[in-house]
Write an enzyme that holds these catalytic residues in place. Structure first.
Site, PDB file in Angstrom:
ATOM      1  N   ASP A  19       0.982  -1.368   0.140  1.00 33.25           N
ATOM      2  CA  ASP A  19       0.113   0.242   0.302  1.00 33.25           C
ATOM      3  C   ASP A  19       0.925   1.335   0.468  1.00 33.25           C
ATOM      4  O   ASP A  19       2.366   1.656   0.357  1.00 33.25           O
ATOM      5  CB  ASP A  19      -0.736  -0.395   1.275  1.00 33.25           C
ATOM      6  CG  ASP A  19      -2.144   1.140   0.870  1.00 33.25           C
ATOM      7  OD1 ASP A  19      -2.109   1.462  -0.275  1.00 33.25           O
ATOM      8  OD2 ASP A  19      -2.546   1.107   1.975  1.00 33.25           O
ATOM      9  N   GLY A  20       0.618   2.392  -0.550  1.00 34.58           N
ATOM     10  CA  GLY A  20       0.676   3.476  -0.486  1.00 34.58           C
ATOM     11  C   GLY A  20       1.344   3.670  -2.000  1.00 34.58           C
ATOM     12  O   GLY A  20       2.097   5.357  -1.643  1.00 34.58           O
ATOM     13  N   HIS A  36       2.508   3.265  -8.835  1.00 37.40           N
ATOM     14  CA  HIS A  36       2.046   2.096 -10.054  1.00 37.40           C
ATOM     15  C   HIS A  36       3.106   1.205 -10.184  1.00 37.40           C
ATOM     16  O   HIS A  36       3.843  -0.213  -9.906  1.00 37.40           O
ATOM     17  CB  HIS A  36       0.710   1.729 -10.695  1.00 37.40           C
ATOM     18  CG  HIS A  36      -0.594   2.738  -9.058  1.00 37.40           C
ATOM     19  ND1 HIS A  36      -0.350   2.174  -8.080  1.00 37.40           N
ATOM     20  CD2 HIS A  36      -1.203   2.991  -9.567  1.00 37.40           C
ATOM     21  CE1 HIS A  36      -1.944   2.393  -7.242  1.00 37.40           C
ATOM     22  NE2 HIS A  36      -2.289   2.772  -8.756  1.00 37.40           N
ATOM     23  N   LEU A 130      10.486 -20.380  -4.903  1.00 37.05           N
ATOM     24  CA  LEU A 130       9.796 -19.514  -4.371  1.00 37.05           C
ATOM     25  C   LEU A 130       8.623 -20.080  -4.841  1.00 37.05           C
ATOM     26  O   LEU A 130       8.033 -19.779  -6.263  1.00 37.05           O
ATOM     27  CB  LEU A 130      10.550 -18.380  -4.642  1.00 37.05           C
ATOM     28  CG  LEU A 130       9.126 -17.035  -4.023  1.00 37.05           C
ATOM     29  CD1 LEU A 130       9.645 -16.796  -2.730  1.00 37.05           C
ATOM     30  CD2 LEU A 130      10.195 -15.753  -4.972  1.00 37.05           C
TER      31      LEU A 130
HETATM   32  C1  IPE Z   1      -5.588  -2.441  -0.092  1.00 36.68           C
HETATM   33  O1  IPE Z   1      -5.490  -0.871   0.190  1.00 36.68           O
HETATM   34  C2  IPE Z   1      -5.698  -3.672  -1.637  1.00 36.68           C
HETATM   35  C3  IPE Z   1      -3.901  -3.251  -2.091  1.00 36.68           C
HETATM   36  C4  IPE Z   1      -3.002  -2.910  -1.527  1.00 36.68           C
HETATM   37  C5  IPE Z   1      -4.170  -4.152  -3.408  1.00 36.68           C
HETATM   38  P1  IPE Z   1      -5.403  -0.063  -0.743  1.00 36.68           P
HETATM   39  O2  IPE Z   1      -5.853   0.493  -0.927  1.00 36.68           O
HETATM   40  O3  IPE Z   1      -6.999  -0.512  -1.591  1.00 36.68           O
HETATM   41  O4  IPE Z   1      -6.780  -0.270   0.802  1.00 36.68           O
HETATM   42  P2  IPE Z   1      -7.454   0.632   1.881  1.00 36.68           P
HETATM   43  O5  IPE Z   1      -9.173   1.910   1.045  1.00 36.68           O
HETATM   44  O6  IPE Z   1      -6.887   1.830   2.406  1.00 36.68           O
HETATM   45  O7  IPE Z   1      -8.359  -0.126   3.110  1.00 36.68           O
HETATM   46  C1  IPE Z   2      -1.311   0.298  -3.552  1.00 35.23           C
HETATM   47  O1  IPE Z   2      -1.260   1.410  -3.631  1.00 35.23           O
HETATM   48  C2  IPE Z   2      -1.922  -0.372  -4.830  1.00 35.23           C
HETATM   49  C3  IPE Z   2      -3.300  -0.740  -5.495  1.00 35.23           C
HETATM   50  C4  IPE Z   2      -4.040  -0.605  -4.311  1.00 35.23           C
HETATM   51  C5  IPE Z   2      -3.589  -0.967  -6.204  1.00 35.23           C
HETATM   52  P1  IPE Z   2      -2.743   2.563  -3.028  1.00 35.23           P
HETATM   53  O2  IPE Z   2      -2.652   2.767  -4.461  1.00 35.23           O
HETATM   54  O3  IPE Z   2      -3.905   2.019  -2.358  1.00 35.23           O
HETATM   55  O4  IPE Z   2      -1.960   4.324  -2.444  1.00 35.23           O
HETATM   56  P2  IPE Z   2      -2.603   4.240  -1.870  1.00 35.23           P
HETATM   57  O5  IPE Z   2      -2.799   4.103  -0.234  1.00 35.23           O
HETATM   58  O6  IPE Z   2      -3.688   5.592  -2.298  1.00 35.23           O
HETATM   59  O7  IPE Z   2      -1.465   5.786  -1.043  1.00 35.23           O
HETATM   60 MG    MG Z   3      -3.844   2.416  -0.574  1.00 31.63          MG
END
Ligand code: IPE
Ligand code: IPE
Ligand code: MG
Length: 242
Positions: A19-20, A36, A130
Site C-alpha cells: 500500500d502507498g 504504481h 519460491l
Molecule cells: C489494499 O489497499 C489493497 C491493495 C494493496 C491491493 P487499499 O488502498 O485498497 O486499501 P484501503 O482502501 O486503504 O483500505
Molecule cells: C496500493 O497503493 C496499490 C493498490 C491498491 C492497487 P494505493 O494505490 O492504495 O496507494 P495509496 O494508499 O492511495 O497511497
Molecule cells: Mg491504499
C-alpha cells in the site's frame, strides 16, 4: 491449510499488502500511476531477495475486489502494469525457479490478461524455489463466498455429505487450497487494517505494519522485519513451553 513447513522461526510464508503507491506519487506532484509503476519495480527486488531470507512462499496483494471503485484511468493503468509485469518477468521468473500463481476472481478481468495469467502459471508450474502468489481482483470475503458456493454445489451433487462440510473441506475450496497459511502479513504505508486480504488464512498470522510507502520498501527493511518475526512467540491458542 496450516503451514507445516516452518523451519525454526523463519517466516516461510510472507504475505504483503503493498500500500502507498498513490501517496508516494502524489507527494511528489506526480500521477498515481507513476507510483504504481515504481511499486511494480519494488516487487521485482523483493521477489529476488525473498529466497535468501528463507521465504518459500510470497503472496502479494495487487488489486482488491474494492479497487474497481477507482477511476477508469487508474484501473486500466493497473491492469496494463500487471500484463507488462507478466510479459517482462516471465523469463526471469522461470530462470530463478519461481512458481507464479494468481488468486482472486478472474472472470471480471480482461480476456487477454486472463490468458497471460494462465500461460505463466502453466510455464512456471514445475518451479519450486519460491512460490509467488499475486492477488488480483481478490477479496477475502469473495473468496470464502465462492468456496462456500462450491461446498454447497458438492453437497447438492451428493459428492459431499453435509456433516463433511468442515474447516478442511472449505479450505480445500479456497483459491489458496495448495498454499500454506501466511506466517507473517506485512502492510506498508502506515494503515493498520486488513482491507479484505486473506481473511481465512491469516487467522494466526503475525502482523507487521510499517509506515514505509510501498515504492520505498526495500529488501533491507524486509530482512529487519524477518528478524523481528524470529523473536515472536507464536502460541496458536496454547501455552508457551520454555
Ligand atoms: C489494499 O489497499 C489493497 C491493495 C494493496 C491491493 P487499499 O488502498 O485498497 O486499501 P484501503 O482502501 O486503504 O483500505
Ligand atoms: C496500493 O497503493 C496499490 C493498490 C491498491 C492497487 P494505493 O494505490 O492504495 O496507494 P495509496 O494508499 O492511495 O497511497
Ligand atoms: Mg491504499
Amino acid at each position: 491449510m496450516a503451514a507445516k513447513d516452518i523451519t525454526g522461526s523463519v517466516a516461510a510464508h510472507v504475505a504483503i499488502i503493498m500500500d502507498g503507491n498513490g501517496r508516494w506519487a502524489q507527494s511528489r506532484g506526480w500521477p498515481r500511476l507513476v507510483g504504481h509503476r515504481r511499486g511494480a519495480e519494488r516487487v521485482r527486488d523483493i521477489v529476488e531477495a525473498a529466497p535468501g531470507l528463507g521465504i518459500r512462499y510470497l503472496t502479494i496483494f495487487a488489486f482488491s475486489t474494492e479497487n474497481w471503485k477507482r477511476s477508469t484511468e487508474e484501473v486500466l493503468g493497473l491492469m496494463r502494469i500487471f500484463a507488462r509485469y507478466i510479459e517482462s518477468e516471465a523469463d526471469r521468473l522461470s530462470r530463478e525457479g519461481v512458481r507464479l500463481r494468481f488468486i482472486g476472481e478472474r472472470a471480471r478481468l480482461d480476456k487477454k490478461l486472463q490468458k497471460l495469467m494462465a500461460g505463466i502459471e502453466a510455464r512456471t508450474a514445475p518451479n519450486d524455489r519460491l512460490h509467488l502468489t499475486v492477488a488480483i481482483n481478490y477479496g477475502g470475503r469473495d473468496e470464502i463466498a465462492r468456496a462456500a458456493r462450491r461446498l454447497a454445489q458438492d453437497v447438492a451433487a451428493g459428492v459431499l455429505r453435509p456433516d463433511e462440510a468442515d474447516e478442511a473441506a472449505l479450505a480445500a475450496r479456497l483459491d489458496t487450497a495448495d498454499i500454506p497459511d501466511p506466517d507473517l502479513v506485512i502492510r506498508t504505508s502506515g494503515e493498520a487494517r486488513i482491507s479484505n486480504f486473506l481473511l481465512w488464512q491469516s487467522a494466526y498470522s503475525e502482523y507487521e505494519f510499517t509506515p514505509t510507502l510501498w515504492p520505498d520498501f526495500t529488501p533491507d527493511e524486509l530482512a529487519r522485519i524477518m528478524e523481528c518475526f524470529g523473536q515472536r512467540d507464536r502460541r496458536f491458542g496454547g501455552v508457551l513451553t520454555a
